[in-house]
Design a protein around this motif. Structure first.
Motif, PDB file in Angstrom:
ATOM      1  N   VAL A 281       6.701   3.563 -15.958  1.00 31.07           N
ATOM      2  CA  VAL A 281       7.968   4.119 -16.414  1.00 31.07           C
ATOM      3  C   VAL A 281       7.788   5.597 -16.724  1.00 31.07           C
ATOM      4  CG1 VAL A 281       9.764   3.972 -18.174  1.00 31.07           C
ATOM      5  CG2 VAL A 281       8.603   1.901 -17.409  1.00 31.07           C
ATOM      6  N   TRP A 282       8.721   6.400 -16.239  1.00 35.82           N
ATOM      7  CA  TRP A 282       8.777   7.801 -16.634  1.00 35.82           C
ATOM      8  C   TRP A 282       9.860   7.915 -17.696  1.00 35.82           C
ATOM      9  CZ3 TRP A 282      13.121  10.893 -16.379  1.00 35.82           C
ATOM     10  CH2 TRP A 282      12.937  12.257 -16.687  1.00 35.82           C
ATOM     11  N   ARG A 283       9.545   8.589 -18.827  1.00 34.04           N
ATOM     12  CA  ARG A 283      10.518   8.707 -19.907  1.00 34.04           C
ATOM     13  C   ARG A 283      10.642  10.177 -20.319  1.00 34.04           C
ATOM     14  NH1 ARG A 283       9.580   4.546 -24.632  1.00 34.04           N
ATOM     15  NH2 ARG A 283       7.663   5.687 -25.009  1.00 34.04           N
ATOM     16  N   SER A 284      11.842  10.545 -20.706  1.00 35.37           N
ATOM     17  CA  SER A 284      12.034  11.863 -21.310  1.00 35.37           C
ATOM     18  C   SER A 284      12.800  11.682 -22.611  1.00 35.37           C
ATOM     19  CB  SER A 284      12.791  12.801 -20.365  1.00 35.37           C
ATOM     20  OG  SER A 284      14.106  12.337 -20.172  1.00 35.37           O
TER      21      SER A 284
ATOM     22  N   GLU B  92       0.836  -1.202   0.000  1.00 39.20           N
ATOM     23  CA  GLU B  92       0.000   0.000   0.000  1.00 39.20           C
ATOM     24  C   GLU B  92       0.868   1.249   0.000  1.00 39.20           C
ATOM     25  OE1 GLU B  92      -2.907   0.064   3.073  1.00 39.20           O
ATOM     26  OE2 GLU B  92      -3.532   2.108   2.646  1.00 39.20           O
ATOM     27  N   GLU B  93       1.924   1.188   0.793  1.00 37.64           N
ATOM     28  CA  GLU B  93       2.795   2.355   0.843  1.00 37.64           C
ATOM     29  C   GLU B  93       3.459   2.588  -0.511  1.00 37.64           C
ATOM     30  OE1 GLU B  93       6.580   4.162   3.260  1.00 37.64           O
ATOM     31  OE2 GLU B  93       6.260   2.007   3.157  1.00 37.64           O
ATOM     32  N   LYS B  94       3.833   1.503  -1.134  1.00 38.32           N
ATOM     33  CA  LYS B  94       4.471   1.602  -2.454  1.00 38.32           C
ATOM     34  C   LYS B  94       3.501   2.221  -3.451  1.00 38.32           C
ATOM     35  CE  LYS B  94       7.476  -1.692  -3.144  1.00 38.32           C
ATOM     36  NZ  LYS B  94       8.111  -2.988  -3.481  1.00 38.32           N
ATOM     37  N   ALA B  95       2.279   1.730  -3.405  1.00 41.02           N
ATOM     38  CA  ALA B  95       1.277   2.237  -4.343  1.00 41.02           C
ATOM     39  C   ALA B  95       1.074   3.738  -4.141  1.00 41.02           C
ATOM     40  CB  ALA B  95      -0.044   1.489  -4.163  1.00 41.02           C
ATOM     41  N   ARG B  96       0.968   4.150  -2.898  1.00 39.23           N
ATOM     42  CA  ARG B  96       0.733   5.577  -2.635  1.00 39.23           C
ATOM     43  C   ARG B  96       1.958   6.394  -3.044  1.00 39.23           C
ATOM     44  NH1 ARG B  96      -4.051   6.218  -0.798  1.00 39.23           N
ATOM     45  NH2 ARG B  96      -5.004   4.603   0.476  1.00 39.23           N
ATOM     46  N   ARG B  97       3.143   5.833  -2.855  1.00 43.41           N
ATOM     47  CA  ARG B  97       4.339   6.578  -3.194  1.00 43.41           C
ATOM     48  C   ARG B  97       4.418   6.781  -4.714  1.00 43.41           C
ATOM     49  NH1 ARG B  97       8.137   3.782  -0.420  1.00 43.41           N
ATOM     50  NH2 ARG B  97       8.890   2.718  -2.267  1.00 43.41           N
ATOM     51  N   VAL B  98       4.137   5.731  -5.443  1.00 47.96           N
ATOM     52  CA  VAL B  98       4.171   5.842  -6.908  1.00 47.96           C
ATOM     53  C   VAL B  98       3.103   6.829  -7.366  1.00 47.96           C
ATOM     54  CG1 VAL B  98       3.782   4.619  -9.067  1.00 47.96           C
ATOM     55  CG2 VAL B  98       5.120   3.550  -7.255  1.00 47.96           C
ATOM     56  N   LEU B  99       1.933   6.713  -6.754  1.00 46.72           N
ATOM     57  CA  LEU B  99       0.844   7.615  -7.127  1.00 46.72           C
ATOM     58  C   LEU B  99       1.235   9.060  -6.883  1.00 46.72           C
ATOM     59  CD1 LEU B  99      -2.184   7.391  -8.088  1.00 46.72           C
ATOM     60  CD2 LEU B  99      -2.783   7.786  -5.706  1.00 46.72           C
TER      61      LEU B  99
ATOM     62  N   TRP C 294       9.375   3.376 -11.930  1.00 45.20           N
ATOM     63  CA  TRP C 294       8.916   3.695 -10.587  1.00 45.20           C
ATOM     64  C   TRP C 294       8.386   2.485  -9.846  1.00 45.20           C
ATOM     65  CZ3 TRP C 294       6.221   8.853 -12.298  1.00 45.20           C
ATOM     66  CH2 TRP C 294       7.181   9.871 -12.313  1.00 45.20           C
ATOM     67  N   THR C 295       7.887   1.507 -10.546  1.00 54.50           N
ATOM     68  CA  THR C 295       7.469   0.263  -9.913  1.00 54.50           C
ATOM     69  C   THR C 295       7.350  -0.797 -10.986  1.00 54.50           C
ATOM     70  OG1 THR C 295       5.818  -0.824  -8.496  1.00 54.50           O
ATOM     71  CG2 THR C 295       4.983   0.736 -10.110  1.00 54.50           C
ATOM     72  N   ASN C 296       7.440  -2.048 -10.586  1.00 53.10           N
ATOM     73  CA  ASN C 296       7.254  -3.145 -11.547  1.00 53.10           C
ATOM     74  C   ASN C 296       6.198  -4.120 -11.029  1.00 53.10           C
ATOM     75  OD1 ASN C 296       8.651  -4.197  -9.456  1.00 53.10           O
ATOM     76  ND2 ASN C 296      10.465  -4.780 -10.621  1.00 53.10           N
ATOM     77  N   LEU C 297       5.206  -3.545 -10.359  1.00 55.03           N
ATOM     78  CA  LEU C 297       4.153  -4.400  -9.793  1.00 55.03           C
ATOM     79  C   LEU C 297       2.766  -4.042 -10.328  1.00 55.03           C
ATOM     80  CD1 LEU C 297       5.272  -4.315  -6.042  1.00 55.03           C
ATOM     81  CD2 LEU C 297       5.562  -6.209  -7.644  1.00 55.03           C
ATOM     82  N   VAL C 298       2.725  -3.348 -11.439  1.00 51.34           N
ATOM     83  CA  VAL C 298       1.421  -2.868 -11.911  1.00 51.34           C
ATOM     84  C   VAL C 298       0.603  -4.026 -12.461  1.00 51.34           C
ATOM     85  CG1 VAL C 298       0.233  -1.251 -13.434  1.00 51.34           C
ATOM     86  CG2 VAL C 298       2.460  -0.669 -12.497  1.00 51.34           C
ATOM     87  N   ALA C 299      -0.649  -4.063 -12.069  1.00 51.12           N
ATOM     88  CA  ALA C 299      -1.547  -5.103 -12.577  1.00 51.12           C
ATOM     89  C   ALA C 299      -1.900  -4.792 -14.030  1.00 51.12           C
ATOM     90  CB  ALA C 299      -2.814  -5.149 -11.720  1.00 51.12           C
ATOM     91  N   PRO C 300      -2.235  -5.798 -14.818  1.00 48.04           N
ATOM     92  CA  PRO C 300      -2.580  -5.527 -16.217  1.00 48.04           C
ATOM     93  C   PRO C 300      -3.818  -4.655 -16.346  1.00 48.04           C
ATOM     94  CG  PRO C 300      -2.889  -7.855 -15.674  1.00 48.04           C
ATOM     95  CD  PRO C 300      -2.230  -7.235 -14.517  1.00 48.04           C
ATOM     96  N   PHE C 301      -4.797  -4.885 -15.476  1.00 47.11           N
ATOM     97  CA  PHE C 301      -5.998  -4.041 -15.510  1.00 47.11           C
ATOM     98  C   PHE C 301      -6.309  -3.575 -14.103  1.00 47.11           C
ATOM     99  CE2 PHE C 301      -7.424  -4.296 -19.838  1.00 47.11           C
ATOM    100  CZ  PHE C 301      -6.821  -5.451 -20.306  1.00 47.11           C
ATOM    101  N   LEU C 302      -7.052  -2.480 -14.028  1.00 48.28           N
ATOM    102  CA  LEU C 302      -7.393  -1.937 -12.722  1.00 48.28           C
ATOM    103  C   LEU C 302      -8.224  -2.951 -11.951  1.00 48.28           C
ATOM    104  CD1 LEU C 302      -6.685   0.970 -11.663  1.00 48.28           C
ATOM    105  CD2 LEU C 302      -9.126   1.422 -11.781  1.00 48.28           C
TER     106      LEU C 302
END
Lengths: 724, 176, 204
Positions: free
Chosen positions: C117-120, C53-60, C132-140
């Motif tokens: 991923v943040w890209r420039s 949860e903390e990770k999710a909030r931090r990425v958000l 920023w994270t590698n735990l994103v689910a494929p769908f919400l």
């Protein structure tokens, strides 16, 4: 036999083994305690992080509150400095302060640090304060103005329509781009319409003739009438039949006429409309004055109108009434003509909204004969007055100005220069949108130069020879023409502006008249010029054929007899007074306030001493001139530093103006363009040497003559970067 | 004896350890609730920033009849927070309230609200000028305010006790 | 010989005593061990949920703070509900130079597989990216790709990272997924709304 005293021995272990269980339990307890401590540590760290994140967000919105407070302060003319690090403003459960500093470009940088619990946030906002438009001066001459020829000055509002509509007329259609094509399209259209009308009318006539032929034999049966009393029942039957036939023939006739008229409408509306649309409004207007050829019926007589109801009734006895030899009727456009009044000399005008001003005396038509009409206010310079002859009409006020106006210098954009442009070819030359600079621009006879917006054009000089034409096309954006030398639009040249919106075109002349020389801006072209002409250092000569809709501000004005000038009142209502936001960004929190849970402890301040945000504005840099109604109902005024003004005694404000000093120099009398923005030193005694001192409380105001130093026009947008 | 003492010590320690686990579990719930509420409050403030500044008071005050898009269409000044339980005494089960310097029934007329400069709330920084004329008066500035101090209060029934949260900021007319 | 020495010379445990003590200890230890194991398991579960949860909030928060500084008009695509996007391109303000605002090259926040991923300098030689994270689910969470709004948030088939634009506001939704053992998966969904504070048209 040895006795065994188990119990006794159980109580007393071997000394070497005594305490071993305790030791083991202590080891186990220590392990568990370490585990617990570790787990507690992790949990505490996470909790601290999460709580800190929440407090950081509270601090973020605290900083946003501070930026909002500062932005509002800049909007009302203050510096935007709110509190300081040692004395922040208290808001809710947190604190903030805002540091305000001007930039070399004339912007203001606001940096706000917000603190809430352990949370810290610093945000930055870069804003451009709004300056009043110099075009608000209307028709203005810095030097004394002397007019001895016919002159009309009135006003209009470009946001409410074109000038001609407001003057009671009909707007003229825009000029035609290709008259030949228009004429061909119109001729073809006329031909087709005539053919169509002739065709339909012929058919109508045939239908009418058929009806007449059908009804004629029935006359005999109808003439006897119906008589129930006689014994001739056959006659009565024939009569009834004849009536029935008559009714049917007339119904058929009406149906046929309706079909033919619908066919005519359809062809005019759909098939021929495309031809009609090929010609422009201007040419259409011309066509409308041409006579329409009369339509003739199959009997060679003009069929002016077919009234079916009339025909139906008339068929009882007579033929269709056809006009004979009627004259063709054309459609004439009514040219609007205002009823001439006793003081009318110049044709239509709006009758109000004009503005004529000067920093010196104004003299109008002292010969008592010359017709001069100022439909609005006349404002001679401070300490001077208006002298007008008996033939002069002024509709508004004639009070002198309170203070002289200082015309700010022109900020000529830094545009890469190209060699001189001389256009003398037959093909129109188009300067496309964008920034461009020329050593000089000259348009020769019969040559056309088109300047397409949005564009900024810089030229060393600008010349239109006789027969030359320049078109400022502001359809897609504003055009700003900057001339650093002379402008010469000779008689016989043409200047066209495509849009009737004066705010889209400016002619700014930064050249300076040599001593004793004639005005270097000569506007004698033929033009309906919608725009602002600004020449603060050079005189402008305006010819009678050069009609200005917008504003005209010059160092001096030489108006030829018959000049018409129309001030656009939309300038006063135009645009937002809010500062422009350039950029918003997150900044680094000052090291001095990082860390710690109690902001007060961190900055060493006492909570009880802190002020609320509205009371924490730093006002030392703000000079205010305010006219107000106090609590007793008396009208009062005050000029001086706002820090010395008590707003608590004010019931309502009539008018107020603020000027920032320190960051924008307050000029002394006769000292023009002395100080640069950003880092400028003020002429004020005892003022801080740096404009971003954040409200030094040690200024000495005791010897200052505020009335003499008040210069409300010092914040014109052109005044930035004086001398920079 | 020693074993008994040792066992007692062990039992105590284990009990304390379990107590720690319980406390951290409780703390986790508290943290989660705080985060959910803080997120809801911040999102509300952002949504208010997204609205036309002149409409903010009418959208988020308690008066349903001044809603810009028709009576009863605006969010109003109270709303629920998904994921937390409202307190027992919460009206209509709401958990979050917005406070502007609004005086209710200023002239004693029921169902009227006015945005007032003379509204007293030290935390909001009022009384203060709201429309930029530097004067504090007793008029309704719902149609000409230029700066709007506001506070969002949240109250909910936490897993272990009643909890509250506050966020305070100011909205300003940045653009026409 | 003294009494003490005589007694001490006879000290020792009997087997019964030892067995009893060991047995007691074993029982207590076993119970304690079971309790500790259970507590540890619960703790581990709680901890990993907490951390997720903390990770999710931090990425958000990272995503939100980046978008806050973005120029509203540079957001691409600017899709509104029921459409959304899992990639948002934008420009941020870098500073002011010679009186002109300097905007960054387009930056992008995108879901690539399980990563945020943040890209420039996107699609250029100078491209930089940070995961920023590698735990994103494929769908919400609660959403399946069926052309319908399954989770009732007004958006159809949104991915694990979802952006929805409404005027100046961007709604950011994020679901992180983590294996929870025995084939289970732990999901954590967070959502926030931010407004873009910059508008490029404000100053050309």
């Amino acid at each position: 036999m040895r006795e065994t005293h188990l119990h006794g021995r159980a109580h007393r272990a071997h000394p070497g083994r005594r305490g071993s269980a305790l030791a083991m339990s202590l080891v186990a307890a220590s392990s568990v305690a370490i585990l617990s401590a570790g787990f507690l540590q992790l949990s505490s760290a996470v909790t601290r992080r999460q709580a800190g994140a929440i407090e950081n967000r509270q601090a973020f919105y605290m900083a946003e509150a501070g930026l909002g407070e500062a932005f509002n302060a800049v909007h009302i003319g203050r510096s935007g400095q709110i509190g300081s690090m040692s004395e922040p403003a208290a808001f809710g459960g947190g604190f903030f302060w805002v540091d305000s500093a001007p930039t070399p470009e004339g912007d203001i940088r606001l940096e706000c640090t917000g603190m809430a619990g352990s949370g810290r946030a610093t945000l930055e906002l870069l804003v451009t304060p709004v300056q009043e438009d110099v075009a608000l001066l209307g028709v203005f001459s810095e030097e004394a103005l002397d007019v001895d020829g016919e002159l009309l000055i009135d006003g209009f509002d470009s946001q409410h329509g074109e000038y001609v509509e407001q003057a009671g007329g009909e707007p003229e259609p825009a000029a035609c781009d290709d008259p030949d094509e228009c004429l061909k399209a119109l001729e073809k259209y006329e031909l087709e319409v005539a053919k169509l009308n002739a065709d339909i009318d012929e058919k109508l006539a045939k239908v009418a003739a058929d009806l007449a032929a059908s009804l004629a034999p029935l006359d005999g049966y109808l003439s006897g009438g119906y008589d129930d009393d006689d014994d001739d029942d056959d006659d009565d039957d024939d009569y009834r039949k004849a009536l029935e036939y008559q009714r049917l023939y007339r119904a058929k006739y009406a149906e046929d006429v309706a079909k033919l008229e619908a066919e005519r409408e359809k062809k005019l509306g759909e098939e021929l409309k495309s031809l009609r649309d090929k010609s422009c409004d201007a040419c259409d207007a011309g066509v409308a004055t041409a006579p329409v050829a009369p339509a003739l019926n199959g009997f060679g007589r003009q069929l002016v109108d077919i009234d079916v109801d009339v025909l139906r009734d008339d068929f009882l006895d007579v033929q269709v009434p056809l006009a004979d030899g009627a004259e063709p009727v054309g459609v004439q456009l009514d040219v609007p003509q205002d009823a001439p009044s006793d003081e009318e000399t110049f044709g239509t005008h709006t009758g109000s909204g004009g503005l004529l001003g000067s920093n010196g005396p104004i003299t109008l038509g002292t010969d008592g004969v010359t017709q001069i009409e100022i439909h609005g206010d006349v404002e001679p310079g401070s300490g001077t007055d208006l002298t007008a002859g008996g033939s002069v009409y002024v509709a508004g006020d004639t009070d002198a100005r309170d203070e002289p106006v200082e015309l700010p210098p022109i900020q000529v954009p830094n545009v890469a220069g190209m060699p001189a442009l001389k256009h003398d070819g037959p093909v129109p030359m188009v300067l496309p949108a964008g920034d461009v600079g020329f050593e000089s621009i000259e348009v020769a006879e019969n040559a056309v130069l088109v300047v397409r917006g949005p564009a900024r054009v810089v030229a060393g000089s600008f010349t239109l020879l006789a027969g030359a034409e320049v078109e400022f096309d502001t359809t897609d954006g504003q055009v700003d023409l900057f001339v650093t030398g002379a402008v010469n639009m000779v008689p016989g040249s043409y200047v066209e502006t495509t849009q009737p919106d004066p705010s889209q075109l400016t002619l700014q002349v930064s050249g300076v008249d040599a001593d004793g020389a004639d005005p270097s801006v000569v506007l004698e072209a033929e033009s309906q010029f919608y725009g602002t002409i600004y020449s603060p250092d050079a005189g402008v000569s305006v010819g009678a054929s050069f009609e200005v809709y917008g504003a005209l501000i010059a160092h001096s004005l030489d108006l030829a007899p018959g000049v018409r000038l129309h001030f656009d009142n939309a300038y006063s209502a135009k645009g937002s007074t809010l500062p422009d936001i350039v950029a918003w960004s997150v900044s680094e929190v000052p090291a001095a306030v990082r860390g710690g849970n109690d902001p007060m402890q961190r900055i060493g301040a006492d909570r009880g001493d802190l002020r609320l945000p509205a009371d924490a504005h730093v006002l030392d840099e703000v000079l205010i001139n305010v006219e107000y109604v106090d609590d007793t109902g008396a009208v009062c005024d005050f000029v001086g530093p706002e820090s010395e003004f008590d707003w608590d005694g004010v019931r309502s404000v009539i008018e107020s103006r603020r000027v920032l000093i320190g960051s924008r120099a307050l000029r002394n009398e006769g000292d023009r363009g002395s100080a640069a923005a950003g880092g400028a030193t003020s002429s004020m005694p005892g003022s801080p040497s740096s404009p971003d001192s954040g409200g030094d409380q040690n200024w000495d105001w005791s010897d200052v003559d505020w009335e003499a130093l008040w210069d409300p026009w010092s914040d014109y947008k052109y005044s930035q970067n004086d001398g920079a | 004896m020693e074993v008994a003492v040792a066992l007692a010590i062990l039992a105590t320690v284990v009990g304390l350890f379990l107590g720690t686990i319980g406390a951290t579990a409780r703390q986790r719930w508290v943290n989660r609730e705080n985060a959910v509420v803080a997120e809801a409050v911040c999102s509300l403030v952002e949504r208010m920033r997204n609205e036309d500044f002149a409409d903010v008071v009418r959208l988020y005050n308690a008066d349903p009849f001044d809603d810009p898009r028709g009576p009863g269409t605006a969010p109003g000044n109270a709303m629920r927070i998904a994921g937390v339980i409202p307190t027992e005494d919460a009206e209509a089960g709401m958990s979050m309230w917005i406070t502007f310097p609004i005086t209710e029934e200023p002239d004693g007329i029921e169902g009227t609200w006015e945005l007032r400069e003379d509204f007293v709330d030290a935390r909001l920084g009022t009384p203060r000028d709201l429309n930029g004329d530097s004067v504090i008066d007793d008029l309704d500035h719902a149609s000409d305010y230029a700066i709007l101090p506001m506070r969002v209060d949240a109250a909910w029934q936490g897993r272990f006790s009643q909890r509250t949260f506050q966020m305070q900021t100011m909205l300003v007319r940045y653009r026409d | 010989m003294s009494v003490a020495r005589r007694i001490g010379s006879r000290a020792g445990f009997t087997i019964l005593e030892l067995l009893l003590a060991l047995g007691l200890l074993a029982i207590v230890a076993q119970k304690t061990f079971v309790m500790l194991t259970a507590a540890s398991k619960a703790t581990a579960t709680d901890t990993s949920a907490l951390v997720l949860e903390e990770k999710a909030r931090r990425v958000l928060q990272q995503v939100a703070m980046t978008i806050m500084s973005a120029d509203r008009d540079s957001l691409v695509p600017g899709v509104e509900a029921p459409l959304d996007t899992d990639a948002l391109r934008f420009k941020v303000h870098l500073g002011v130079e010679n009186g002109e605002v300097v905007w960054s090259e387009p930056e992008e926040i995108v879901q690539k597989g399980q990563k945020v991923v943040w890209r420039s300098y996107v699609a250029t030689e100078k491209e930089r990216h940070i995961t920023w994270t590698n735990l994103v689910a494929p769908f919400l969470e609660g959403e399946i790709p069926n052309g319908m709004d399954d989770n009732g948030n007004g958006v159809i088939d949104e991915k694990g990272l979802s952006f929805e634009v409404d005027r100046s506001a961007v709604t950011i939704r994020l679901t992180l997924a983590q294996a929870a053992g025995e084939g289970d998966e732990r999901l954590q969904t967070v959502e926030t709304v931010v407004t873009c504070r910059n508008l490029q048209e404000a100053k050309e």
